[in-house]
Design a protein around this motif. Structure first.
Motif, PDB file in Angstrom:
ATOM      1  N   SER A 168       0.530  -1.253   0.219  1.00 16.75           N
ATOM      2  CA  SER A 168       0.285  -0.027  -0.112  1.00 16.75           C
ATOM      3  C   SER A 168       0.917   1.039   0.196  1.00 16.75           C
ATOM      4  O   SER A 168       1.875   0.883   0.508  1.00 16.75           O
ATOM      5  CB  SER A 168      -1.319   0.122   1.212  1.00 16.75           C
ATOM      6  N   THR A 169       0.366   2.283  -0.952  1.00 12.87           N
ATOM      7  CA  THR A 169       1.213   3.023  -0.596  1.00 12.87           C
ATOM      8  C   THR A 169       0.799   4.701   0.207  1.00 12.87           C
ATOM      9  O   THR A 169       1.042   5.633   0.530  1.00 12.87           O
ATOM     10  CB  THR A 169       1.846   4.162  -2.324  1.00 12.87           C
ATOM     11  N   LEU A 170      -0.541   4.283   1.597  1.00  8.71           N
ATOM     12  CA  LEU A 170      -0.846   5.017   2.154  1.00  8.71           C
ATOM     13  C   LEU A 170       0.285   6.309   3.051  1.00  8.71           C
ATOM     14  O   LEU A 170       1.537   4.584   3.178  1.00  8.71           O
ATOM     15  CB  LEU A 170      -2.157   4.192   2.365  1.00  8.71           C
ATOM     16  N   LYS A 171      -0.790   7.083   3.035  1.00  8.40           N
ATOM     17  CA  LYS A 171       0.442   8.342   4.572  1.00  8.40           C
ATOM     18  C   LYS A 171      -0.271   7.497   5.664  1.00  8.40           C
ATOM     19  O   LYS A 171      -1.333   8.016   5.634  1.00  8.40           O
ATOM     20  CB  LYS A 171       0.435   8.724   3.784  1.00  8.40           C
ATOM     21  N   VAL A 172       0.377   6.415   6.402  1.00  7.65           N
ATOM     22  CA  VAL A 172      -0.621   6.913   7.489  1.00  7.65           C
ATOM     23  C   VAL A 172      -0.499   7.824   8.781  1.00  7.65           C
ATOM     24  O   VAL A 172       0.942   7.305   9.465  1.00  7.65           O
ATOM     25  CB  VAL A 172      -0.869   5.444   8.533  1.00  7.65           C
ATOM     26  N   LEU A 230       2.233  -2.216  11.233  1.00 11.25           N
ATOM     27  CA  LEU A 230       1.800  -1.458  10.108  1.00 11.25           C
ATOM     28  C   LEU A 230       3.250  -1.370   9.574  1.00 11.25           C
ATOM     29  O   LEU A 230       2.982  -1.238   7.901  1.00 11.25           O
ATOM     30  CB  LEU A 230       1.647   0.345  10.671  1.00 11.25           C
ATOM     31  N   ILE A 245       3.606  -4.026   6.037  1.00  8.63           N
ATOM     32  CA  ILE A 245       2.664  -3.451   4.897  1.00  8.63           C
ATOM     33  C   ILE A 245       3.374  -3.234   4.089  1.00  8.63           C
ATOM     34  O   ILE A 245       4.046  -1.484   4.032  1.00  8.63           O
ATOM     35  CB  ILE A 245       1.461  -3.055   4.905  1.00  8.63           C
ATOM     36  N   LEU A 281       3.543   1.241   2.807  1.00  9.12           N
ATOM     37  CA  LEU A 281       3.382   1.835   3.945  1.00  9.12           C
ATOM     38  C   LEU A 281       4.090   3.696   4.551  1.00  9.12           C
ATOM     39  O   LEU A 281       5.330   2.760   4.976  1.00  9.12           O
ATOM     40  CB  LEU A 281       2.407   1.242   4.761  1.00  9.12           C
ATOM     41  N   SER A 282       2.972   5.078   4.101  1.00 10.26           N
ATOM     42  CA  SER A 282       4.216   5.782   4.838  1.00 10.26           C
ATOM     43  C   SER A 282       3.742   5.637   6.476  1.00 10.26           C
ATOM     44  O   SER A 282       2.774   5.313   6.065  1.00 10.26           O
ATOM     45  CB  SER A 282       3.983   7.061   3.752  1.00 10.26           C
ATOM     46  N   ILE A 283       4.510   5.709   7.052  1.00 12.49           N
ATOM     47  CA  ILE A 283       4.148   5.477   8.578  1.00 12.49           C
ATOM     48  C   ILE A 283       4.681   6.894   8.820  1.00 12.49           C
ATOM     49  O   ILE A 283       5.942   6.558   9.533  1.00 12.49           O
ATOM     50  CB  ILE A 283       3.834   4.121   9.529  1.00 12.49           C
ATOM     51  N   GLN A 343      -4.934  -5.836   3.705  1.00 12.96           N
ATOM     52  CA  GLN A 343      -3.888  -6.224   3.476  1.00 12.96           C
ATOM     53  C   GLN A 343      -3.444  -7.770   3.058  1.00 12.96           C
ATOM     54  O   GLN A 343      -2.299  -8.206   2.697  1.00 12.96           O
ATOM     55  CB  GLN A 343      -2.809  -5.268   3.658  1.00 12.96           C
TER      56      GLN A 343
END
Length: 408
Positions: free
Chosen positions: A299-303, A325, A328, A331-333, A404
């Protein structure tokens, strides 16, 4: 005493119990971490001043003034002061003891709320009525009458979402080879209003090879009662009895607010010790038992990660969320700015002190806006609901992880 968890999920002591409020050194280190001091900027709204009031109640056996009572009640009970206190002051326990010592006689609305929390059958019967109300379109006209405000129900009604009406199954079998069996603590309100998180927890646990039991006779953790000066003994005894009767490897909780209360059940007998030994936050458990061959979809979401006070200051396991997290790919965390300051939810605080809670939420929502994240996650149901009001969805990190999982 504060309780944490070692790698086996067994509770460990993180500091000595301070038996009386007189141990406070009045150093003032706690002031900057106190959310109500941030709002009011006066000494009366600081932990050290509240400790003086608590000392009057518990140590000196003196009456307190109405003003002292007001400032004491303004406490969000976030326990951020405990994490910075050089005396390792057990503020949370002392606060609860003081509330019990005041012998609070709740009003009719509070008595009704306590009754609903205590009696699962009452809640089950109420949920269909709430569902009909939310679907009927009556919310807007009823709010306009002002009746909800007169009954002091407006703040609670504004946070309501569609409840789950069907009970969870008693057992959910593991997917693939079975590695063990766990029990899931569902809580009281979350059982109806946070069903997505509970289902995500079950899905993830099944995916890593664990059968999940959901005992129907479990009840509220007791936090709302204890933090408001009422006895939680019956609720505690019930949960200990129900979960100790199960042959499971662990008892898992998904809401950090419940987990904080469960981890501090003050029972030193054999039954209480067994309960605490098997108790574990689900993030810790998943992280420890995650199979090497279970790969999540990218995933390329920003969390942005909101760290609930119950997690930061009591469970002290917030890093487990970041580690989970990171499973994944892509993922940007990042932590939500100003995480050490309470969001204002504070269990029932958002209902008993809506003005103070609203100001703290506004500060936190400014941080959410500044983060420019695609998703905001929080490990506590109450915080997620409160923060998500009027500013989009805040979800449990388990929901993001479950989405995911590979399709089977």
């Amino acid at each position: 005493m504060d309780m944490g968890f070692d790698e086996s999920c067994e509770p460990i002591a993180s500091g000595p119990y301070i038996p009386d409020a007189g141990e406070c050194m009045r150093c003032g280190i706690c002031i900057s971490s106190c959310p109500t001091f941030r709002l009011f900027q006066i000494d009366q709204e600081t932990p050290r001043r509240r400790i003086r009031t608590i000392s009057k109640i518990l140590v000196e056996n003196l009456p307190i003034s109405a003003e002292e009572r007001m400032h004491l009640d303004n406490c969000v009970q976030c326990r951020a002061c405990e994490t910075v206190c050089p005396s390792r002051m057990a503020y949370g326990q002392l606060f609860d003891q003081a509330q019990a010592g005041l012998k609070i006689n709740p009003g009719w609305l509070a008595k009704l709320a306590f009754g609903l929390i205590e009696r699962k059958r009452w809640r089950t019967r109420l949920m269909p009525l709430l569902a009909v109300y939310l679907k009927s379109g009556l919310q807007k006209p009823l709010r306009s009458t002002g009746l909800l405000k007169k009954l002091h129900l407006a703040d609670a009604e504004a946070l309501m979402v569609k409840p789950a009406l069907q009970a969870l199954a008693v057992s959910y079998p593991a997917g693939g080879a079975k590695r063990g069996r766990v029990a899931l603590f569902t809580g009281c309100i979350a059982e109806h209003f946070d069903r997505e998180t509970l289902q995500a927890a079950i899905k993830l646990l099944n995916a890593i090879g664990y059968e999940v039991l959901v005992p129907p006779k479990q009840g509220c953790c007791g936090a709302i009662h204890q933090h408001n000066g009422q006895s939680a003994a019956g609720l505690m005894d019930n949960n200990i009895r129900v979960f100790n009767a199960l042959d499971v490897d662990a008892v898992l909780h998904t809401a950090t607010g419940c987990g904080a209360m469960l981890s501090e059940y003050q029972t030193d007998d054999e039954a209480g010790q067994l309960f605490r030994q098997r108790l574990c936050d689900i993030s810790d458990f998943l992280l420890k038992h995650w199979p090497d061959d279970l790969q999540l979809s990218a995933s390329t979401l920003k969390v942005a990660v909101h760290e609930p006070c119950s997690q930061r200051n009591v469970l002290k396991n917030q890093q487990a969320v970041y580690a989970l997290l990171q499973k994944i790919p892509g993922l940007s965390i990042a932590p939500l700015p100003d995480n050490p300051i309470c969001c204002g939810a504070g269990g029932s605080y958002m209902l008993t002190h809506p003005g103070n809670a609203g100001q703290l939420r506004a500060l936190k929502q400014q941080a959410i806006t500044a983060a420019s994240a695609d998703v905001v996650v929080s490990g506590n149901f109450g915080c997620a609901v409160f923060l998500g009001a009027n500013q989009g969805r805040v979800e449990h990190p388990l929901q993001l992880l479950a989405r995911q999982l590979p399709v089977t």
